[in-house]
Design a protein around this motif. Sequence first.
Motif, PDB file in Angstrom:
ATOM      1  N   TYR A  60      47.100 -38.436 -16.594  1.00 46.91           N
ATOM      2  CA  TYR A  60      45.662 -38.598 -16.387  1.00 46.91           C
ATOM      3  C   TYR A  60      45.365 -39.572 -15.253  1.00 46.91           C
ATOM      4  N   ARG A  61      44.213 -39.360 -14.626  1.00 42.65           N
ATOM      5  CA  ARG A  61      43.768 -40.220 -13.535  1.00 42.65           C
ATOM      6  C   ARG A  61      43.203 -41.511 -14.098  1.00 42.65           C
ATOM      7  N   HIS A  62      43.524 -42.616 -13.422  1.00 46.26           N
ATOM      8  CA  HIS A  62      42.970 -43.912 -13.822  1.00 46.26           C
ATOM      9  C   HIS A  62      42.883 -44.799 -12.577  1.00 46.26           C
ATOM     10  N   ASN A  63      41.654 -45.112 -12.183  1.00 41.15           N
ATOM     11  CA  ASN A  63      41.419 -45.945 -10.991  1.00 41.15           C
ATOM     12  C   ASN A  63      42.181 -45.456  -9.763  1.00 41.15           C
ATOM     13  N   GLY A  64      42.117 -44.143  -9.531  1.00 45.37           N
ATOM     14  CA  GLY A  64      42.745 -43.578  -8.337  1.00 45.37           C
ATOM     15  C   GLY A  64      44.245 -43.374  -8.437  1.00 45.37           C
ATOM     16  N   GLU A  65      44.836 -43.734  -9.566  1.00 42.77           N
ATOM     17  CA  GLU A  65      46.278 -43.547  -9.785  1.00 42.77           C
ATOM     18  C   GLU A  65      46.469 -42.554 -10.936  1.00 42.77           C
ATOM     19  N   TRP A  66      47.726 -42.124 -11.122  1.00 42.34           N
ATOM     20  CA  TRP A  66      48.059 -41.250 -12.248  1.00 42.34           C
ATOM     21  C   TRP A  66      48.899 -42.017 -13.264  1.00 42.34           C
ATOM     22  N   LYS A  67      48.562 -41.834 -14.536  1.00 38.07           N
ATOM     23  CA  LYS A  67      49.312 -42.455 -15.628  1.00 38.07           C
ATOM     24  C   LYS A  67      49.811 -41.353 -16.562  1.00 38.07           C
ATOM     25  N   PHE A  68      50.709 -41.747 -17.471  1.00 42.06           N
ATOM     26  CA  PHE A  68      51.208 -40.809 -18.474  1.00 42.06           C
ATOM     27  C   PHE A  68      51.064 -41.449 -19.844  1.00 42.06           C
ATOM     28  N   SER A  69      50.602 -40.647 -20.802  1.00 40.49           N
ATOM     29  CA  SER A  69      50.464 -41.103 -22.182  1.00 40.49           C
ATOM     30  C   SER A  69      51.360 -40.255 -23.079  1.00 40.49           C
ATOM     31  N   ALA A  70      52.200 -40.915 -23.877  1.00 34.59           N
ATOM     32  CA  ALA A  70      53.087 -40.230 -24.829  1.00 34.59           C
ATOM     33  C   ALA A  70      52.291 -39.969 -26.109  1.00 34.59           C
ATOM     34  N   ILE A  71      51.975 -38.702 -26.396  1.00 38.85           N
ATOM     35  CA  ILE A  71      51.097 -38.385 -27.534  1.00 38.85           C
ATOM     36  C   ILE A  71      51.898 -37.971 -28.771  1.00 38.85           C
ATOM     37  N   GLY A  72      52.664 -36.894 -28.679  1.00 38.63           N
ATOM     38  CA  GLY A  72      53.532 -36.493 -29.794  1.00 38.63           C
ATOM     39  C   GLY A  72      52.812 -36.126 -31.076  1.00 38.63           C
ATOM     40  N   GLU A  73      51.710 -35.358 -30.971  1.00 36.54           N
ATOM     41  CA  GLU A  73      50.959 -34.928 -32.161  1.00 36.54           C
ATOM     42  C   GLU A  73      51.240 -33.464 -32.453  1.00 36.54           C
ATOM     43  N   GLY A  74      51.494 -33.142 -33.709  1.00 36.20           N
ATOM     44  CA  GLY A  74      51.688 -31.759 -34.111  1.00 36.20           C
ATOM     45  C   GLY A  74      50.379 -31.123 -34.543  1.00 36.20           C
ATOM     46  N   THR A  75      50.212 -29.814 -34.311  1.00 38.15           N
ATOM     47  CA  THR A  75      49.016 -29.096 -34.760  1.00 38.15           C
ATOM     48  C   THR A  75      49.453 -27.770 -35.398  1.00 38.15           C
ATOM     49  N   HIS A  76      48.463 -27.048 -35.924  1.00 42.07           N
ATOM     50  CA  HIS A  76      48.747 -25.763 -36.570  1.00 42.07           C
ATOM     51  C   HIS A  76      48.318 -24.583 -35.700  1.00 42.07           C
ATOM     52  N   SER A  77      48.092 -24.814 -34.400  1.00 46.71           N
ATOM     53  CA  SER A  77      47.704 -23.714 -33.512  1.00 46.71           C
ATOM     54  C   SER A  77      48.880 -22.747 -33.385  1.00 46.71           C
ATOM     55  N   SER A  78      48.591 -21.458 -33.562  1.00 51.46           N
ATOM     56  CA  SER A  78      49.688 -20.479 -33.547  1.00 51.46           C
ATOM     57  C   SER A  78      49.883 -19.841 -32.183  1.00 51.46           C
ATOM     58  N   HIS A  79      48.990 -20.094 -31.220  1.00 45.55           N
ATOM     59  CA  HIS A  79      49.099 -19.487 -29.893  1.00 45.55           C
ATOM     60  C   HIS A  79      48.455 -20.430 -28.887  1.00 45.55           C
ATOM     61  N   ILE A  80      48.907 -20.399 -27.637  1.00 42.36           N
ATOM     62  CA  ILE A  80      48.351 -21.271 -26.617  1.00 42.36           C
ATOM     63  C   ILE A  80      46.842 -21.041 -26.440  1.00 42.36           C
ATOM     64  N   ASN A  81      46.389 -19.778 -26.581  1.00 38.86           N
ATOM     65  CA  ASN A  81      44.954 -19.503 -26.448  1.00 38.86           C
ATOM     66  C   ASN A  81      44.150 -20.174 -27.554  1.00 38.86           C
ATOM     67  N   GLN A  82      44.734 -20.211 -28.757  1.00 40.75           N
ATOM     68  CA  GLN A  82      44.075 -20.874 -29.880  1.00 40.75           C
ATOM     69  C   GLN A  82      44.005 -22.383 -29.642  1.00 40.75           C
ATOM     70  N   LEU A  83      45.063 -22.939 -29.124  1.00 40.64           N
ATOM     71  CA  LEU A  83      45.085 -24.368 -28.801  1.00 40.64           C
ATOM     72  C   LEU A  83      44.068 -24.681 -27.709  1.00 40.64           C
ATOM     73  N   ALA A  84      44.024 -23.829 -26.683  1.00 36.49           N
ATOM     74  CA  ALA A  84      43.095 -24.037 -25.571  1.00 36.49           C
ATOM     75  C   ALA A  84      41.643 -24.014 -26.022  1.00 36.49           C
ATOM     76  N   GLU A  85      41.334 -23.209 -27.026  1.00 40.78           N
ATOM     77  CA  GLU A  85      39.957 -23.107 -27.541  1.00 40.78           C
ATOM     78  C   GLU A  85      39.413 -24.472 -27.961  1.00 40.78           C
ATOM     79  N   GLN A  86      40.295 -25.339 -28.434  1.00 37.58           N
ATOM     80  CA  GLN A  86      39.855 -26.658 -28.913  1.00 37.58           C
ATOM     81  C   GLN A  86      39.330 -27.538 -27.779  1.00 37.58           C
ATOM     82  N   TYR A  87      39.603 -27.143 -26.532  1.00 36.69           N
ATOM     83  CA  TYR A  87      39.200 -27.961 -25.387  1.00 36.69           C
ATOM     84  C   TYR A  87      38.090 -27.303 -24.586  1.00 36.69           C
ATOM     85  N   LYS A  88      37.401 -26.315 -25.171  1.00 36.47           N
ATOM     86  CA  LYS A  88      36.301 -25.645 -24.452  1.00 36.47           C
ATOM     87  C   LYS A  88      34.962 -26.195 -24.887  1.00 36.47           C
TER      88      LYS A  88
END
Length: 198
Positions: free
Chosen positions: A170-198
Amino acid sequence: MSTINLVKGQKIDLTKGNAGLTKVVVGLGWDPVQQSRGFFGGKKQANIDCDASALLLNENSKLTDDKNVVCFHNKKSPNGAVVHSGDNVTGEGAGDDEQIEIDLVNLPQDVHKILVVVNIYDCVNRKQDFGMIQSAYIRILNGSNSSELIKFNLTESYAGKTALVCGELYRHNGEWKFSAIGEGTHSSHINQLAEQYK
């Protein structure tokens, strides 16, 4: 520079302190759990086809276009700044199973976050989940010399989960950073997962 190993929830600078870093490669790897061999030889584990994807999100963590989901069936972002290496259907062998190349300089200005996720292909029909996967990790490589910058081993038990949100650039003050998330979900397809971000 030696690799920095992250723990869940940790955030780290990518470009700050890495002068000239303009391209990175996100590598993801996993192995099927080896089933113990019983008296009669045991049962071979069915192939587990994990698919890595990148979701290009705006400053409100929203997906503004379906083409901003870079995955096995859409291998390039609209302007070509994010490219998927292609599908690995077994996870066998050493090294990264799938890679996503990111040209940080040429990302559109409205892309503020790149969420890296992995889901199990056809998990419902195959009755598979991340409890059947071991040694999963996400790592970031320098795109110009392939040196490993950071690595995050996904060591939690993700039994019952069919998708993993591994990490986020992610962008932060003109630089790029990385965040280690490591969360599991029950989405069965990438399209289903993507829906959560619309």
